[in-house]
Design an enzyme around this catalytic site. Sequence first.
Site, PDB file in Angstrom:
ATOM      1  N   SER A 189      27.444  -8.597 133.014  1.00 17.98           N
ATOM      2  CA  SER A 189      28.792  -8.670 133.599  1.00 17.98           C
ATOM      3  C   SER A 189      29.685  -8.558 132.437  1.00 17.98           C
ATOM      4  CB  SER A 189      29.126 -10.062 134.117  1.00 17.98           C
ATOM      5  OG  SER A 189      28.746 -10.301 135.414  1.00 17.98           O
TER       6      SER A 189
ATOM      7  N   SER B 294      30.984  -8.518 136.314  1.00 19.24           N
ATOM      8  CA  SER B 294      31.940  -9.274 136.819  1.00 19.24           C
ATOM      9  C   SER B 294      32.982  -9.119 136.133  1.00 19.24           C
ATOM     10  CB  SER B 294      31.479 -10.327 137.246  1.00 19.24           C
ATOM     11  OG  SER B 294      31.187 -11.201 136.005  1.00 19.24           O
TER      12      SER B 294
ATOM     13  N   LYS C 286      39.330 -13.490 130.782  1.00 20.11           N
ATOM     14  CA  LYS C 286      38.624 -13.559 131.937  1.00 20.11           C
ATOM     15  C   LYS C 286      39.203 -14.736 132.725  1.00 20.11           C
ATOM     16  CE  LYS C 286      34.359 -12.649 134.092  1.00 20.11           C
ATOM     17  NZ  LYS C 286      32.587 -12.566 134.150  1.00 20.11           N
TER      18      LYS C 286
END
Lengths: 95, 493, 485
Positions: free
Chosen positions: B181, B157, B78
């Site tokens: 997330s 997210s 990420k």
Amino acid sequence: MSVDKTTVAKIARLARINVPDERLEPLAAELNGILNWIAELDEVNTDNVEPLASVTGHALPMRDDVVTDGNRLDDVLSNVPEGASGFFVVPKVVE
Amino acid sequence: MSDLLGLNAVAARDALDKKAISAVELATAYLGAAEATAGLNNYVALTADHALAMAAESDKRIASGEAGLLEGLPIGVKDLFCTKGVSSTACSNILKGFVPPYESTVTANLWAAGGVMLGKLNCDEFAMGSGNETSAYGPAINPWQGKDKVDLVPGGSSGGSASAVAARSALLATGTDTGGSIRQPAAFCGVVGLKPTYGRCSRWGIVAFASSLDQAGPFTRTVADNALMMTAMASHDAKDSTSTQTPLQDLIGAVGDGVKGMKIGVPKEYVMDGMDNEVVTLWEQGQAWLRDAGAELIDVSLPHTKYALPAYYIIAPAEASSNLARYDGVRYGMRVDAETLDGMYEATRAAGFGDEVQRRIMIGTYVLSAGYYDAYYLKAQKVRRLIKADFDAAFQTVDALLTPATPSAAFPVGRKIDDPVTNFLNDVFTVPANLAGLPGISVPGGVTSDGLPLGLQVLGRPFDEASLYRVAGVLEQAAGFTMTPARMAGGAA
Amino acid sequence: MSDLVTGRTGDWEVVIGLEVHAQVSSKAKLFSGASASFGSAPNENVSLVDAAMPGMLPVINRECVYQAIRTGLGLKAQINLTSVFDRKNYFYADLPQGYQISQFKDPIVGEGSLRIVMADGSTRDIGIERLHLEQDAGKSMHDQHPTKSYIDLNRTGVALMEIVSRPDMRSAAEAAAYVRKLRSILRYLGTCDGNMEEGSLRADVNVSVRRPGGPLGTRTETKNLNSLRFIQLAIDHEVARQIEIIEDGGTIDQETRLFDTATGATRTMRSKEDAHDYRYFPDPDLLPMIVTQDEVDALASALPELPDDIRDRLMGEYGLSAYDAAVITEERDTARYYEAASDGRDRKLVANWMTVELFGALNKSGKSLENCPITPEKLGELVGLISDGTISGRIAKDVFADMFETGKGAAAIVDEKGLKQVSDSGAIETLIDQVLAANQDKVDDYRGGKDKLFGFFVGQVMKESGGQANPGMVNQILRSKLDGA
């Protein structure tokens, strides 16, 4: 509680975000939507409830007083937008 | 070996050790998969040379019998994680061009275990969002499609992470979870995602959103893969004051332990208006699976559940407003020049932060400001204690909780929502665990009538990830979830 | 009260409170492993944490916590076993995080007090409200470039103790005495080097004026004063300014002011912002800080004796004057010197010699006690020679000057120069006989009733002896010769 244009301008100033005048009104509406929804918390009786800031339950760990870092000017300045002779450079500040 | 992408992590480790495949072959296949599915926009940077060099090193270590836990396994990261020498932007324009001279502890742990970095994955800007639509790189797309073939969000997210693992362009991926997330996108993309107990994974080197809630965790295809990756990610880190010294349980062993004799709570408050009927049906199905496997299902009450979301939307923006003050154009990232220092700050932050981030900074600034602190922030922290107390009470009688992961399946990209609060509701089932610091895992349980995946969430006691893996292992087996998304690398199986 | 200030319209009482920022003596910074030392090249003592790189986290330095506790103990203050670090949010070029980690609601040290000693020896207790730990900011330099400021983060994150007094002071002299005493305690404890020129110790002064006994006036805060003189000048200027405004019918703005060292005046900060709103909240990167009573007890038992205790002992046991005791105890080094020099000697006499001769000589030569040519043992030796009658006080002054010049021992100089006091009664008798014989007329006058001539004979004998005759013996023998004959 609800926020108006002036309050939004004040918050934007505190947060150092430039918000154009025409955006103040719509932003106030958005923030009010969120704040009104948040106001649901008023239903909860929190008398005599201690606020909870940290869930870990352990105490703050401490380190020894030893110099283990520094002397890495290249790393510190490697991403600088403007620098000069080892300094960060910003528009002139008047005190 | 023809179907390199078809191997899960445990199987790939086995094949690597048996020299049936090489790490370079595996990395090459995944880099190809990432190229092939570039339309999903789940990578924001592909580090091919880096990946192949690391894979070659892995092959050497495998050859010399020094293979680590994740040796040779291709991993996507990420973009919230700082990776040394590789652009790390939290998918924000304000960090455009930022190349950290340091490596986050979590990713360092992964590379130390032999993991191979494929590149950086898309996410919501500063992890603020539930659909990966606030990214400065544009939305990541869910490889799953409904009957109408409309592009769906992968959740957020950590949308790029879930999308890449589902699309088989990453075998493993890191995520972070501040309010759901990891678990929400895992549910939307039909993969397994764990948010560990707060303090279990180091936060050092991860761009902070809300420090008291942020926690890194793994995205994988299977529960066993998840336990494997988690074992490598977790560590005590003296550089993070909130990092735990509690020893890590045997997670890998726990996956197959079953749930016989376990007490599983079913919280009655985990329902909401407008919730999909199919979500309720799957939840009931999940309870039946666990009962059949020998667990005792117990109804429990978590009375303050409905207040978790508004409390979260005070606490998280408050912390974020402070955490994001460092993005000021002075030391790194974007700068918009101006005559005065304040002018430079205001212009830089207005241009560098997207709308959602600005909105949350404004909310956070407001709730902390003079005269409002008690009414908002302090009130929210008190409610937070009540929410944690609810869980503490429930865990007096049960070993884990079973809930839906999300109130619905993935929604279309660009769905126009005027009221930001509606978007927040995606996190309604995931947020409480963040407020209480508890571990939670999302496991694919089935699909909707439209063919979209749905997830089940298991919540556990602090530092008892092993119980989550026991329950998740049983759910995975019972669900027999073998469907794959339409837009998967190598085509549908 | 003499502290009242007289204006055109009557008397005014001055109310002063101080916030002192003292840099904690430590090797590394409060929350990062970078060096806390002075004088490095720009941005050399900067870690990624200090530069607030994304994802960097603070970890606290235990020694800084202990230093704060030691200081709290030295101020006889409450030590809070649980304290909390908060973020104070504001934007500034030398504040990379966009917030300062400080302690707002729950500081590590609570209420204490500090006793100040005025020039006349009178004492007053000034209340300490609190002491907390916080990060220092970096440094902005404005002279390098016409339109730019240059930022050096070497100071960023160095540990500071902010020590807040109660508004208990009533004059600039008291404020100066407070800072001098605080500095003394910090230096005794070794928790801050007290170096005001380098900025290790600086004060913000809050000043207001009111009619005696009346309600408190509006106060101003003058920031960052780094010398005792500036503190006094700033207060005097502020007091005069405020009284003039009020007496002219105006009102005082509650504001932050700067002190101009060139003019000795205070002025409004030009960058006076929209009212600060620091949005304090507990730093979520840090947990509540817990210290145990055992830790505090261990630190307490290892504390050095503090100036007030030594002063009490010096006055009580040794009978020193309040003034001498205060002067001797201000610096730990001075007190140590005194203890060593006076050990086994006449304590009061040593105190006299230190405060008058030694300090005078040091002052004149620009030397400090650290590089003083006379060791405490040698000063003790000199006083010993006076006490046992080996030399007279007058001779001792010459010996002292020689010691200060050469670093030699007192006895050695006395021997070398033959300065030993003559205490041989036969020799003194001979001298006296000579003087009496040479001044027979005066002897007759004396015996005729002119008592005052006794001093003349003593002087003559001492003169003849070159100052070396034991004055006591001269007195005694002379009296028996004159009166007894």
